[in-house]
Design a protein around this motif. Structure first.
Motif, mmCIF file in Angstrom:
data_model
loop_
_atom_site.group_PDB
_atom_site.id
_atom_site.type_symbol
_atom_site.label_atom_id
_atom_site.label_comp_id
_atom_site.label_asym_id
_atom_site.label_seq_id
_atom_site.Cartn_x
_atom_site.Cartn_y
_atom_site.Cartn_z
ATOM 1 N N LEU A 80 0.823 -1.213 0.000
ATOM 2 C CA LEU A 80 0.000 0.000 0.000
ATOM 3 C C LEU A 80 0.855 1.260 0.000
ATOM 4 O O LEU A 80 0.496 2.260 -0.629
ATOM 5 C CB LEU A 80 -0.945 -0.005 1.208
ATOM 6 C CG LEU A 80 -2.103 -0.998 1.151
ATOM 7 C CD1 LEU A 80 -2.822 -1.043 2.500
ATOM 8 C CD2 LEU A 80 -3.065 -0.665 0.033
ATOM 9 N N ALA A 81 1.984 1.220 0.696
ATOM 10 C CA ALA A 81 2.893 2.373 0.698
ATOM 11 C C ALA A 81 3.448 2.608 -0.699
ATOM 12 O O ALA A 81 3.497 3.745 -1.186
ATOM 13 C CB ALA A 81 4.023 2.155 1.691
ATOM 14 N N GLY A 82 3.866 1.537 -1.335
ATOM 15 C CA GLY A 82 4.381 1.668 -2.701
ATOM 16 C C GLY A 82 3.310 2.125 -3.670
ATOM 17 O O GLY A 82 3.562 2.933 -4.565
ATOM 18 N N TRP A 83 2.101 1.619 -3.491
ATOM 19 C CA TRP A 83 0.985 1.991 -4.345
ATOM 20 C C TRP A 83 0.679 3.484 -4.225
ATOM 21 O O TRP A 83 0.434 4.164 -5.210
ATOM 22 C CB TRP A 83 -0.227 1.154 -3.957
ATOM 23 C CG TRP A 83 -1.418 1.253 -4.844
ATOM 24 C CD1 TRP A 83 -1.452 1.157 -6.208
ATOM 25 C CD2 TRP A 83 -2.770 1.438 -4.435
ATOM 26 N NE1 TRP A 83 -2.737 1.262 -6.652
ATOM 27 C CE2 TRP A 83 -3.564 1.430 -5.581
ATOM 28 C CE3 TRP A 83 -3.372 1.586 -3.192
ATOM 29 C CZ2 TRP A 83 -4.945 1.589 -5.539
ATOM 30 C CZ3 TRP A 83 -4.748 1.730 -3.143
ATOM 31 C CH2 TRP A 83 -5.523 1.735 -4.308
ATOM 32 N N GLY A 84 0.755 4.011 -2.999
ATOM 33 C CA GLY A 84 0.521 5.435 -2.796
ATOM 34 C C GLY A 84 1.665 6.287 -3.313
ATOM 35 O O GLY A 84 1.467 7.396 -3.803
ATOM 36 N N ALA A 85 2.877 5.767 -3.235
ATOM 37 C CA ALA A 85 4.046 6.551 -3.631
ATOM 38 C C ALA A 85 4.126 6.743 -5.142
ATOM 39 O O ALA A 85 4.724 7.722 -5.600
ATOM 40 C CB ALA A 85 5.327 5.872 -3.136
ATOM 41 N N VAL A 86 3.540 5.848 -5.924
ATOM 42 C CA VAL A 86 3.651 5.958 -7.381
ATOM 43 C C VAL A 86 2.472 6.694 -8.005
ATOM 44 O O VAL A 86 2.293 6.662 -9.212
ATOM 45 C CB VAL A 86 3.799 4.564 -8.048
ATOM 46 C CG1 VAL A 86 5.065 3.894 -7.587
ATOM 47 C CG2 VAL A 86 2.585 3.693 -7.788
ATOM 48 N N HIS A 116 -3.186 3.036 3.330
ATOM 49 C CA HIS A 116 -1.933 2.712 4.037
ATOM 50 C C HIS A 116 -2.055 3.085 5.524
ATOM 51 O O HIS A 116 -1.702 2.294 6.402
ATOM 52 C CB HIS A 116 -0.779 3.464 3.363
ATOM 53 C CG HIS A 116 0.538 3.329 4.056
ATOM 54 N ND1 HIS A 116 1.272 2.174 4.057
ATOM 55 C CD2 HIS A 116 1.260 4.229 4.772
ATOM 56 C CE1 HIS A 116 2.389 2.361 4.737
ATOM 57 N NE2 HIS A 116 2.408 3.603 5.188
ATOM 58 N N ALA A 117 -2.579 4.264 5.799
ATOM 59 C CA ALA A 117 -2.720 4.722 7.183
ATOM 60 C C ALA A 117 -3.755 3.878 7.936
ATOM 61 O O ALA A 117 -3.560 3.548 9.113
ATOM 62 C CB ALA A 117 -3.110 6.196 7.218
ATOM 63 N N GLY A 118 -4.835 3.517 7.271
ATOM 64 C CA GLY A 118 -5.861 2.683 7.908
ATOM 65 C C GLY A 118 -5.330 1.307 8.271
ATOM 66 O O GLY A 118 -5.565 0.802 9.379
#
Length: 138
Positions: free
Chosen positions: A22-28, A41-43
């Motif tokens: 999820l972190a990678g998904w948000g970063a791209v 990611h935060a949830g």
């Protein structure tokens, strides 16, 4: 209870792998889409705090060995530090970059630690099974 703890630690490892994804998904991504992706990611991170606190309780009940219990407690402490790393350094500039880098490294450390805990939980289950097999007539 040792078998339950083994399953629980494997479940937490899956959630941690999902968290990294999820972190990678948000970063791209960019713009509003990025915010929505980081909400996931935060949830999941908030749920992981709860799951790892429960892991400490389950480790104490399962009694897989004191080192395993201490490693479980360490991973619970490390996940509490995630928010401090993500937001404690600010969100902009060099300090923000340092905070996010520490956040990412700490997250990977938690994943690695939970993999060790899962392996130790498996060893505890195997040892219990060996004792049962040794004590039962063949």
């Amino acid at each position: 209870m040792k078998l339950f703890f083994l399953g629980w630690t494997r479940f937490v490892v899956v959630l941690l792998v999902l968290q990294v994804g999820l972190a990678g998904w948000g970063a791209v991504s960019g713009g509003g889409e990025r915010v929505m992706r980081f909400i996931a990611h935060a949830g999941n991170g908030g749920m992981l705090i709860f799951w790892l606190m429960l892991s400490v309780v389950f480790a104490l009940i399962a009694r897989p060995g004191w080192r395993t219990v201490l490693l479980t407690a360490l991973s619970a402490f490390m996940i509490m530090m995630q928010g401090a790393f993500a937001y404690g350094f600010g969100t902009d500039g060099v300090n923000g970059g340092i905070g996010i880098a520490l956040h990412a490294l700490n997250g990977l450390g938690i994943l690695t630690l939970q993999l060790v805990v899962a392996r130790r939980a498996k060893q505890a289950v195997d040892a219990k099974r060996a004792l049962k097999a040794e004590g039962s007539p063949a």
